[in-house]
Design a protein around this motif. Structure first.
Motif, PDB file in Angstrom:
ATOM      1  N   GLU A 375       0.758  -1.247  -0.140  1.00 52.95           N
ATOM      2  CA  GLU A 375       0.142   0.173   0.038  1.00 52.95           C
ATOM      3  C   GLU A 375       0.818   1.365   0.052  1.00 52.95           C
ATOM      4  O   GLU A 375       1.807   1.258   0.642  1.00 52.95           O
ATOM      5  N   ILE A 376       0.720   2.214  -0.982  1.00 50.03           N
ATOM      6  CA  ILE A 376       1.077   3.520  -0.644  1.00 50.03           C
ATOM      7  C   ILE A 376       0.608   4.511  -0.229  1.00 50.03           C
ATOM      8  O   ILE A 376      -0.878   4.887  -0.462  1.00 50.03           O
ATOM      9  N   ARG A 377       1.162   5.181   0.654  1.00 52.72           N
ATOM     10  CA  ARG A 377       0.523   6.522   1.388  1.00 52.72           C
ATOM     11  C   ARG A 377       1.359   7.798   0.942  1.00 52.72           C
ATOM     12  O   ARG A 377       2.414   7.804   0.811  1.00 52.72           O
ATOM     13  N   THR A 407      -4.087  12.179  -0.856  1.00 51.06           N
ATOM     14  CA  THR A 407      -4.836  11.094  -1.623  1.00 51.06           C
ATOM     15  C   THR A 407      -4.576  11.265  -2.987  1.00 51.06           C
ATOM     16  O   THR A 407      -4.440  12.342  -3.599  1.00 51.06           O
ATOM     17  N   SER A 408      -4.564   9.974  -3.810  1.00 54.59           N
ATOM     18  CA  SER A 408      -4.202  10.259  -5.193  1.00 54.59           C
ATOM     19  C   SER A 408      -5.332   9.946  -5.999  1.00 54.59           C
ATOM     20  O   SER A 408      -6.073   8.975  -5.809  1.00 54.59           O
ATOM     21  N   ASN A 416     -10.565   6.350  -2.771  1.00 51.14           N
ATOM     22  CA  ASN A 416      -9.136   6.551  -2.587  1.00 51.14           C
ATOM     23  C   ASN A 416      -8.557   6.328  -1.257  1.00 51.14           C
ATOM     24  O   ASN A 416      -7.450   6.536  -0.835  1.00 51.14           O
ATOM     25  N   GLU A 417      -9.398   5.311  -0.563  1.00 54.92           N
ATOM     26  CA  GLU A 417      -8.819   5.014   0.767  1.00 54.92           C
ATOM     27  C   GLU A 417      -7.624   4.007   0.908  1.00 54.92           C
ATOM     28  O   GLU A 417      -6.752   4.247   1.804  1.00 54.92           O
ATOM     29  N   THR A 418      -7.380   3.318  -0.015  1.00 50.98           N
ATOM     30  CA  THR A 418      -6.274   2.521   0.038  1.00 50.98           C
ATOM     31  C   THR A 418      -5.908   2.505  -1.402  1.00 50.98           C
ATOM     32  O   THR A 418      -6.433   2.179  -2.445  1.00 50.98           O
TER      33      THR A 418
END
Length: 431
Positions: A375-377, A407-408, A416-418
């Motif tokens: 996962e990317i944050r 968020t992207s 865009n939660e994950t």
């Protein structure tokens, strides 16, 4: 080697390099949005990629040229054009120290820490001394002084990671660019109201009657594009307004006497009024996909490679060390601007009118879940106008240093939660 899992602290970066580094007592206040996001998560933080703007600098052009264009006398700077000031170096050091403490990059044995493999790797743009010097400052801050220099290409060379156009690794499609940028919008019909207001404020400050008398500077005058070395440029009109508004912000952040003196003028209020001009013009000239994608595509792909924990060949022929768990790219505001386009990001601050002000740092984080998915944050760190001007230490509370979660738009999950790495990698545009 995985890092320890901290479900309630999505940005806490501890246990770097296994047994070599240890955790300091956590004192991080996590934004509620992130705390809620990770309550049920067993993800572990694997790597952080940071991209920063250099510290406070003087205007890149000699003041006599700016004075000729604005017909205004500007306050002298203590350094040559485009060079970082001592005040800027100090502020950048504060940002580096905060990033170090925030991600807990620390040696367990302080007496031997400089003999250990360093967990942070800093790569600086070689095109200017201010970015190379910024890289050195960040290297020292992130390593407690164990590293005194960042890595980079030879000085005054064009690094394709920071600007593939200047390095002649790609080229712009002039037709695509001109379709978007020429003709320029006119203030009274097409520009957003804050930009119209900013232009009016600049005009009132510098030359109230110039536009009606046909003299200069007229910040609403159309400024046609010109092409220099394969890239578009504009020098007058709103482009000059952008230059002037940024110069005023840098002047204020440096703590110099203001070049503009008007009755009852509040400096911060003035900056908040005029910076939309700079931000709008920067978005046109830097974030337009026809420019940003060719220019920043190589850096975007490098970031994706690092987020996937793969070896990254560097422009000098070396390979980025696999043990570097924090990677920093020391660049420019243009670097941040092009990455916003490539990664579908955007942000504004309430205490800083320039979203890519000096020292602003964009963070990309890889969080690995038990099933192996990555996962990317995203987050952005910044300093307020007051912190920059007064050299104030950053604190890990909202509005005083704590990063803003982002968020992207490239992530296809609901709301865009994950943002899974595989989805992000497929959607980042390539040139």
């Amino acid at each position: 080697m995985n890092f320890p899992c901290f479900r309630s602290s999505p940005f806490l970066f501890a246990g770097l390099l296994g047994t070599t580094f240890s955790l300091f007592p956590p004192a991080i206040i996590i934004p509620e949005a992130f705390a809620a996001q990770t309550d049920a998560s067993d993800a572990t933080l694997e790597r952080v990629v940071l991209v920063s703007r250099h510290g406070i600098r003087s205007p890149t052009k000699p003041l006599d040229k700016l004075e000729k264009k604005t017909r205004h006398t500007w306050t002298p700077w203590p350094v040559p054009p485009g060079e970082m000031t001592a005040h800027g170096q100090f502020d950048l050091g504060l940002m580096g120290q905060f990033l170090k403490s925030y991600y807990h990059i620390a040696s367990r044995d302080s007496s031997a820490r400089c003999l250990l493999e360093q967990p942070a790797f800093i790569w600086a743009d070689s095109a200017s001394s201010r970015t190379q010097h910024s890289g050195d400052i960040l290297a020292a801050a992130l390593s407690d002084g164990c590293q005194t220099q960042a890595r980079s290409m030879p000085a005054k060379t064009h690094d394709p990671l920071f600007n593939a156009l200047a390095a002649q690794k790609t080229a712009l499609d002039t037709n695509d660019v001109e379709k978007v940028l020429d003709p320029e919008p006119t203030p009274d019909t097409q520009l957003p109201p804050p930009v119209q207001s900013g232009i009016a404020t600049l005009q009132a400050l510098f030359a109230p009657n110039a536009c009606t008398t046909g003299t200069s500077p007229c910040f609403s005058k159309h400024a046609p594009l010109s092409w220099k070395k394969g890239t578009p440029h504009a020098e007058n009109g709103m482009a000059l307004g952008s230059t002037v508004s940024e110069a005023l912000l840098l002047e204020y952040a440096q703590g110099l006497p203001s070049s503009i003196t008007t009755a009852n003028a509040d400096a911060v209020q003035t900056l908040n009024s005029v910076l939309p001009v700079h931000n709008y013009q920067s978005a046109r000239m830097r974030r337009t996909p026809a420019i940003a994608i060719p220019r920043g595509g190589k850096l975007a792909q490098a970031i994706l490679t690092l987020l996937n924990e793969q070896p990254l060949p560097l422009p000098d022929g070396s390979v980025l060390p696999a043990q570097a768990r924090v990677v920093m790219f020391a660049g420019h505001d243009t670097t941040l601007d092009m990455l916003t386009t490539l990664f579908g990001l955007d942000w504004t601050f309430t205490d800083q009118p320039d979203p890519t002000a000096p020292d602003t740092t964009l963070a990309f984080e890889t969080w690995k879940h038990p099933d192996g998915r990555k996962e990317i944050r995203f987050a952005v760190f910044h300093q307020s106008l007051a912190q920059l001007r007064d050299g104030l230490k950053l604190d890990n509370v909202a509005g005083q240093g704590a990063p803003m979660p982002l968020t992207s738009t490239l992530c296809n999950q609901p709301d865009n939660e994950t943002c899974w790495l595989e989805n992000l990698s497929q959607n980042v545009p390539q040139h």
